[in-house]
Design an enzyme around this catalytic site. Structure first.
Site, PDB file in Angstrom:
ATOM      1  N   ARG A  56       0.844  -1.216   0.000  1.00  0.00           N
ATOM      2  CA  ARG A  56       0.000   0.000   0.000  1.00  0.00           C
ATOM      3  C   ARG A  56       0.880   1.267   0.000  1.00  0.00           C
ATOM      4  O   ARG A  56       0.549   2.264  -0.626  1.00  0.00           O
ATOM      5  CB  ARG A  56      -0.910  -0.001   1.237  1.00  0.00           C
ATOM      6  N   ASP A  91      -3.070   7.407   2.620  1.00  0.00           N
ATOM      7  CA  ASP A  91      -2.115   7.994   1.670  1.00  0.00           C
ATOM      8  C   ASP A  91      -1.922   9.477   1.997  1.00  0.00           C
ATOM      9  O   ASP A  91      -2.635  10.047   2.824  1.00  0.00           O
ATOM     10  CB  ASP A  91      -2.609   7.796   0.223  1.00  0.00           C
ATOM     11  N   HIS A 106      -7.576   7.466  10.513  1.00  0.00           N
ATOM     12  CA  HIS A 106      -7.225   6.038  10.485  1.00  0.00           C
ATOM     13  C   HIS A 106      -5.721   5.822  10.309  1.00  0.00           C
ATOM     14  O   HIS A 106      -5.302   4.727   9.953  1.00  0.00           O
ATOM     15  CB  HIS A 106      -7.997   5.307   9.379  1.00  0.00           C
ATOM     16  N   CYS A 114       5.404   2.593  17.623  1.00  0.00           N
ATOM     17  CA  CYS A 114       5.877   1.559  18.543  1.00  0.00           C
ATOM     18  C   CYS A 114       4.712   1.121  19.424  1.00  0.00           C
ATOM     19  O   CYS A 114       4.116   1.947  20.125  1.00  0.00           O
ATOM     20  CB  CYS A 114       7.012   2.096  19.410  1.00  0.00           C
ATOM     21  N   CYS A 133      12.010  -0.315  17.685  1.00  0.00           N
ATOM     22  CA  CYS A 133      11.646   1.100  17.863  1.00  0.00           C
ATOM     23  C   CYS A 133      12.924   1.902  18.088  1.00  0.00           C
ATOM     24  O   CYS A 133      13.735   1.532  18.938  1.00  0.00           O
ATOM     25  CB  CYS A 133      10.718   1.214  19.078  1.00  0.00           C
ATOM     26  N   GLU A 200     -22.264   7.096  -5.877  1.00  0.00           N
ATOM     27  CA  GLU A 200     -23.619   6.576  -5.625  1.00  0.00           C
ATOM     28  C   GLU A 200     -23.917   6.829  -4.156  1.00  0.00           C
ATOM     29  O   GLU A 200     -22.986   7.012  -3.362  1.00  0.00           O
ATOM     30  CB  GLU A 200     -23.660   5.066  -5.922  1.00  0.00           C
TER      31      GLU A 200
HETATM   32  C1  BJW Z   1     -15.991   7.368  -5.559  1.00  0.00           C
HETATM   33  C2  BJW Z   1     -15.169   7.196  -6.648  1.00  0.00           C
HETATM   34  C3  BJW Z   1     -14.909   8.332  -7.388  1.00  0.00           C
HETATM   35  C4  BJW Z   1     -15.371   5.289  -5.770  1.00  0.00           C
HETATM   36  N1  BJW Z   1     -15.434   9.499  -7.014  1.00  0.00           N
HETATM   37  N2  BJW Z   1     -16.509   8.535  -5.198  1.00  0.00           N
HETATM   38  C5  BJW Z   1     -21.486  -0.285  15.143  1.00  0.00           C
HETATM   39  C6  BJW Z   1     -21.899  -1.560  14.818  1.00  0.00           C
HETATM   40  C7  BJW Z   1     -20.955  -2.556  14.573  1.00  0.00           C
HETATM   41  C8  BJW Z   1     -19.605  -2.321  14.661  1.00  0.00           C
HETATM   42  C9  BJW Z   1     -19.198  -1.045  14.985  1.00  0.00           C
HETATM   43  C10 BJW Z   1     -20.123  -0.064  15.235  1.00  0.00           C
HETATM   44  N3  BJW Z   1     -19.439   1.083  15.517  1.00  0.00           N
HETATM   45  C11 BJW Z   1     -18.121   0.828  15.448  1.00  0.00           C
HETATM   46  C12 BJW Z   1     -17.955  -0.464  15.130  1.00  0.00           C
HETATM   47  C13 BJW Z   1     -16.683  -1.171  14.927  1.00  0.00           C
HETATM   48  C14 BJW Z   1     -15.971  -0.839  13.653  1.00  0.00           C
HETATM   49  C15 BJW Z   1     -16.940  -0.721  12.494  1.00  0.00           C
HETATM   50  O1  BJW Z   1     -17.313   0.341  12.029  1.00  0.00           O
HETATM   51  N4  BJW Z   1     -17.295  -1.828  11.905  1.00  0.00           N
HETATM   52  C16 BJW Z   1     -18.207  -1.794  10.747  1.00  0.00           C
HETATM   53  C17 BJW Z   1     -17.765  -2.811   9.739  1.00  0.00           C
HETATM   54  C18 BJW Z   1     -19.635  -1.923  11.223  1.00  0.00           C
HETATM   55  N5  BJW Z   1     -15.189   0.392  13.821  1.00  0.00           N
HETATM   56  C19 BJW Z   1     -14.012   0.359  14.418  1.00  0.00           C
HETATM   57  O2  BJW Z   1     -13.526  -0.667  14.883  1.00  0.00           O
HETATM   58  C20 BJW Z   1     -13.271   1.670  14.529  1.00  0.00           C
HETATM   59  N6  BJW Z   1     -12.935   1.929  15.880  1.00  0.00           N
HETATM   60  C21 BJW Z   1     -13.880   2.154  16.796  1.00  0.00           C
HETATM   61  O3  BJW Z   1     -15.076   2.148  16.552  1.00  0.00           O
HETATM   62  O4  BJW Z   1     -13.379   2.440  18.039  1.00  0.00           O
HETATM   63  C22 BJW Z   1     -14.300   2.605  19.129  1.00  0.00           C
HETATM   64  C23 BJW Z   1     -14.856   3.983  19.273  1.00  0.00           C
HETATM   65  C24 BJW Z   1     -15.757   4.194  20.280  1.00  0.00           C
HETATM   66  C25 BJW Z   1     -16.320   5.443  20.471  1.00  0.00           C
HETATM   67  C26 BJW Z   1     -15.959   6.507  19.658  1.00  0.00           C
HETATM   68  C27 BJW Z   1     -15.050   6.306  18.673  1.00  0.00           C
HETATM   69  C28 BJW Z   1     -14.511   5.045  18.485  1.00  0.00           C
HETATM   70  C29 BJW Z   1     -11.964   1.623  13.726  1.00  0.00           C
HETATM   71  C30 BJW Z   1     -12.199   1.558  12.256  1.00  0.00           C
HETATM   72  C31 BJW Z   1     -10.872   1.335  11.517  1.00  0.00           C
HETATM   73  C32 BJW Z   1     -11.066   1.233  10.027  1.00  0.00           C
HETATM   74  N7  BJW Z   1      -9.899   0.771   9.442  1.00  0.00           N
HETATM   75  C33 BJW Z   1      -9.837   0.606   7.986  1.00  0.00           C
HETATM   76  C34 BJW Z   1      -8.515  -0.136   7.613  1.00  0.00           C
HETATM   77  C35 BJW Z   1      -7.287   0.555   8.130  1.00  0.00           C
HETATM   78  C36 BJW Z   1      -6.795   1.659   7.220  1.00  0.00           C
HETATM   79  C37 BJW Z   1      -6.260   1.139   5.905  1.00  0.00           C
HETATM   80  O5  BJW Z   1      -5.740   0.004   5.839  1.00  0.00           O
HETATM   81  O6  BJW Z   1      -6.332   1.902   4.916  1.00  0.00           O
HETATM   82  O7  BJW Z   1      -9.949   1.883   7.359  1.00  0.00           O
HETATM   83  S1  BJW Z   1     -11.210  -0.309   7.289  1.00  0.00           S
HETATM   84  C38 BJW Z   1     -11.315   0.625   5.801  1.00  0.00           C
HETATM   85  O8  BJW Z   1     -12.613   1.212   5.746  1.00  0.00           O
HETATM   86  C39 BJW Z   1     -10.297   1.773   5.947  1.00  0.00           C
HETATM   87  C40 BJW Z   1     -11.114   2.934   5.470  1.00  0.00           C
HETATM   88  O9  BJW Z   1     -10.579   4.142   5.977  1.00  0.00           O
HETATM   89  C41 BJW Z   1     -12.493   2.613   5.955  1.00  0.00           C
HETATM   90  C42 BJW Z   1     -13.590   3.346   5.225  1.00  0.00           C
HETATM   91  O10 BJW Z   1     -13.630   2.939   3.875  1.00  0.00           O
HETATM   92  P1  BJW Z   1     -14.045   4.003   2.759  1.00  0.00           P
HETATM   93  O11 BJW Z   1     -13.024   5.065   2.664  1.00  0.00           O
HETATM   94  O12 BJW Z   1     -15.429   4.436   2.972  1.00  0.00           O
HETATM   95  O13 BJW Z   1     -13.871   3.120   1.426  1.00  0.00           O
HETATM   96  P2  BJW Z   1     -14.974   2.174   0.684  1.00  0.00           P
HETATM   97  O14 BJW Z   1     -14.231   1.321  -0.262  1.00  0.00           O
HETATM   98  O15 BJW Z   1     -15.837   1.512   1.660  1.00  0.00           O
HETATM   99  O16 BJW Z   1     -15.883   3.207  -0.121  1.00  0.00           O
HETATM  100  C43 BJW Z   1     -15.393   3.951  -1.219  1.00  0.00           C
HETATM  101  C44 BJW Z   1     -16.492   4.918  -1.651  1.00  0.00           C
HETATM  102  O17 BJW Z   1     -15.976   5.761  -2.677  1.00  0.00           O
HETATM  103  C45 BJW Z   1     -17.734   4.227  -2.223  1.00  0.00           C
HETATM  104  O18 BJW Z   1     -18.895   4.843  -1.650  1.00  0.00           O
HETATM  105  C46 BJW Z   1     -17.654   4.532  -3.720  1.00  0.00           C
HETATM  106  O19 BJW Z   1     -18.951   4.704  -4.316  1.00  0.00           O
HETATM  107  C47 BJW Z   1     -16.919   5.819  -3.724  1.00  0.00           C
HETATM  108  N8  BJW Z   1     -16.153   6.062  -4.946  1.00  0.00           N
HETATM  109  N9  BJW Z   1     -14.838   5.815  -6.718  1.00  0.00           N
HETATM  110  C48 BJW Z   1     -16.265   9.514  -5.909  1.00  0.00           C
HETATM  111  N10 BJW Z   1     -14.121   8.252  -8.490  1.00  0.00           N
END
Ligand code: BJW
Length: 231
Positions: A56, A91, A106, A114, A133, A200
């Protein structure tokens, strides 16, 4: 002064050639989330996770900011706008597109962390399992990434900005991951005008006041121009 909070996701970098997560051929179709994006996956097989992020990191370095990143850079520089740009992306295309202050909720792929003492340092192009580290010498280096089950960064600052926002915009994010997917509700509660910019409607699309659909390289510059013309 207009207070604007922008949340970006993988969609804003898609036209720079960086894969999104949840597209049919996206990263989660190629890798199991629990293997590469959880602390448990890292504990089980750190070499696999390091290889995933080394790849990545190389992809991000090879990519160039697109017109959407550059438009947000112009908005950042506007005098009558108080902007908080929150990205879920790891990125650095916003920074290279001209945005001076970017909050990476994120984490960042160019940063190493570390797990023992929380020291951070610039990640080398290749990290390896068992790297040590530079501050405490423990063999506990990891990518500075927020995995599932971990607390995203600077949540206090984000919620404070949302509570003062006049406008909240989510760009290129699918609304599947919390807490980011909950920001629209928080901003709406504070009285902000909320706008979704995406290809979308997202999973939380019905919560926005306004929707602008189309590729980010077209929709974002047009939206930024409309904001700047109201200065
Ligand atoms: C275009 C386009 C173009 C395409 N033009 N648009 C409630 C229920 C159940 C579980 C949970 C809950 N609340 C929290 C949780 C747990 C969990 C969670 O959300 N799980 C779900 C699956 C339900 N969340 C967590 O664990 C988080 N931590 C947490 O909640 O801590 C506790 C807390 C308590 C109280 C307050 C605060 C916090 C941590 C989440 C960590 C996410 N990590 C990742 C991977 C690491 C980073 C990496 O490797 O890059 O982060 S997962 C992955 O998803 C990554 C992204 O940042 C994240 C979001 O994805 P994103 O950016 O939305 O991408 P896509 O692919 O999903 O969507 C792309 C979009 O672009 C689409 O809509 C396309 O249409 C569009 N698109 N081309 C315009 N040209």
């Amino acid at each position: 002064m207009r207070n604007i909070v922008i949340l970006t996701g993988a969609g804003i970098s898609a036209e720079s050639g960086i894969e999104t997560f949840r597209a049919d051929t996206g990263l989660w179709a190629q890798h199991k989330v629990e293997d590469v994006a959880t602390p448990e996956g890292f504990a089980r097989d750190p070499a696999r996770v390091m290889a995933f992020y080394n790849n990545r990191r190389a992809n991000a370095a090879a990519a160039r900011p697109n017109a959407a990143h550059q438009a947000l850079g112009r908005l950042d520089a506007a005098e009558d706008v108080n902007l908080l740009l929150v990205t879920q992306n790891i990125d650095d295309l916003h920074e290279r597109g001209g945005s001076a202050h970017v909050l990476h909720m994120h984490g960042a792929v160019n940063s190493a962390l570390c797990a023992a003492c929380d020291h951070r340092w610039p990640a080398p192009s290749e990290m390896h399992a068992g790297d040590s580290c530079p501050a405490c010498d423990a063999a506990t280096a990891r990518p500075d990434i927020v995995w599932f089950g971990e607390m995203p960064y600077q949540m206090d600052r984000i919620f404070a900005a949302l509570s003062q926002a006049d406008i909240f915009v989510a760009i290129g994010t699918s609304g599947n991951v919390y807490p980011a997917a909950g920001f629209v509700a928080e901003a709406a509660r504070a009285g902000a005008h909320t706008i979704e910019i995406n290809l979308e409607p997202s999973a939380v699309g019905s919560q926005f006041d306004e929707a602008i659909m189309g590729p980010a390289t077209q929709t974002v510059p047009a939206w930024v121009n409309s904001v700047l013309s109201k200065a």
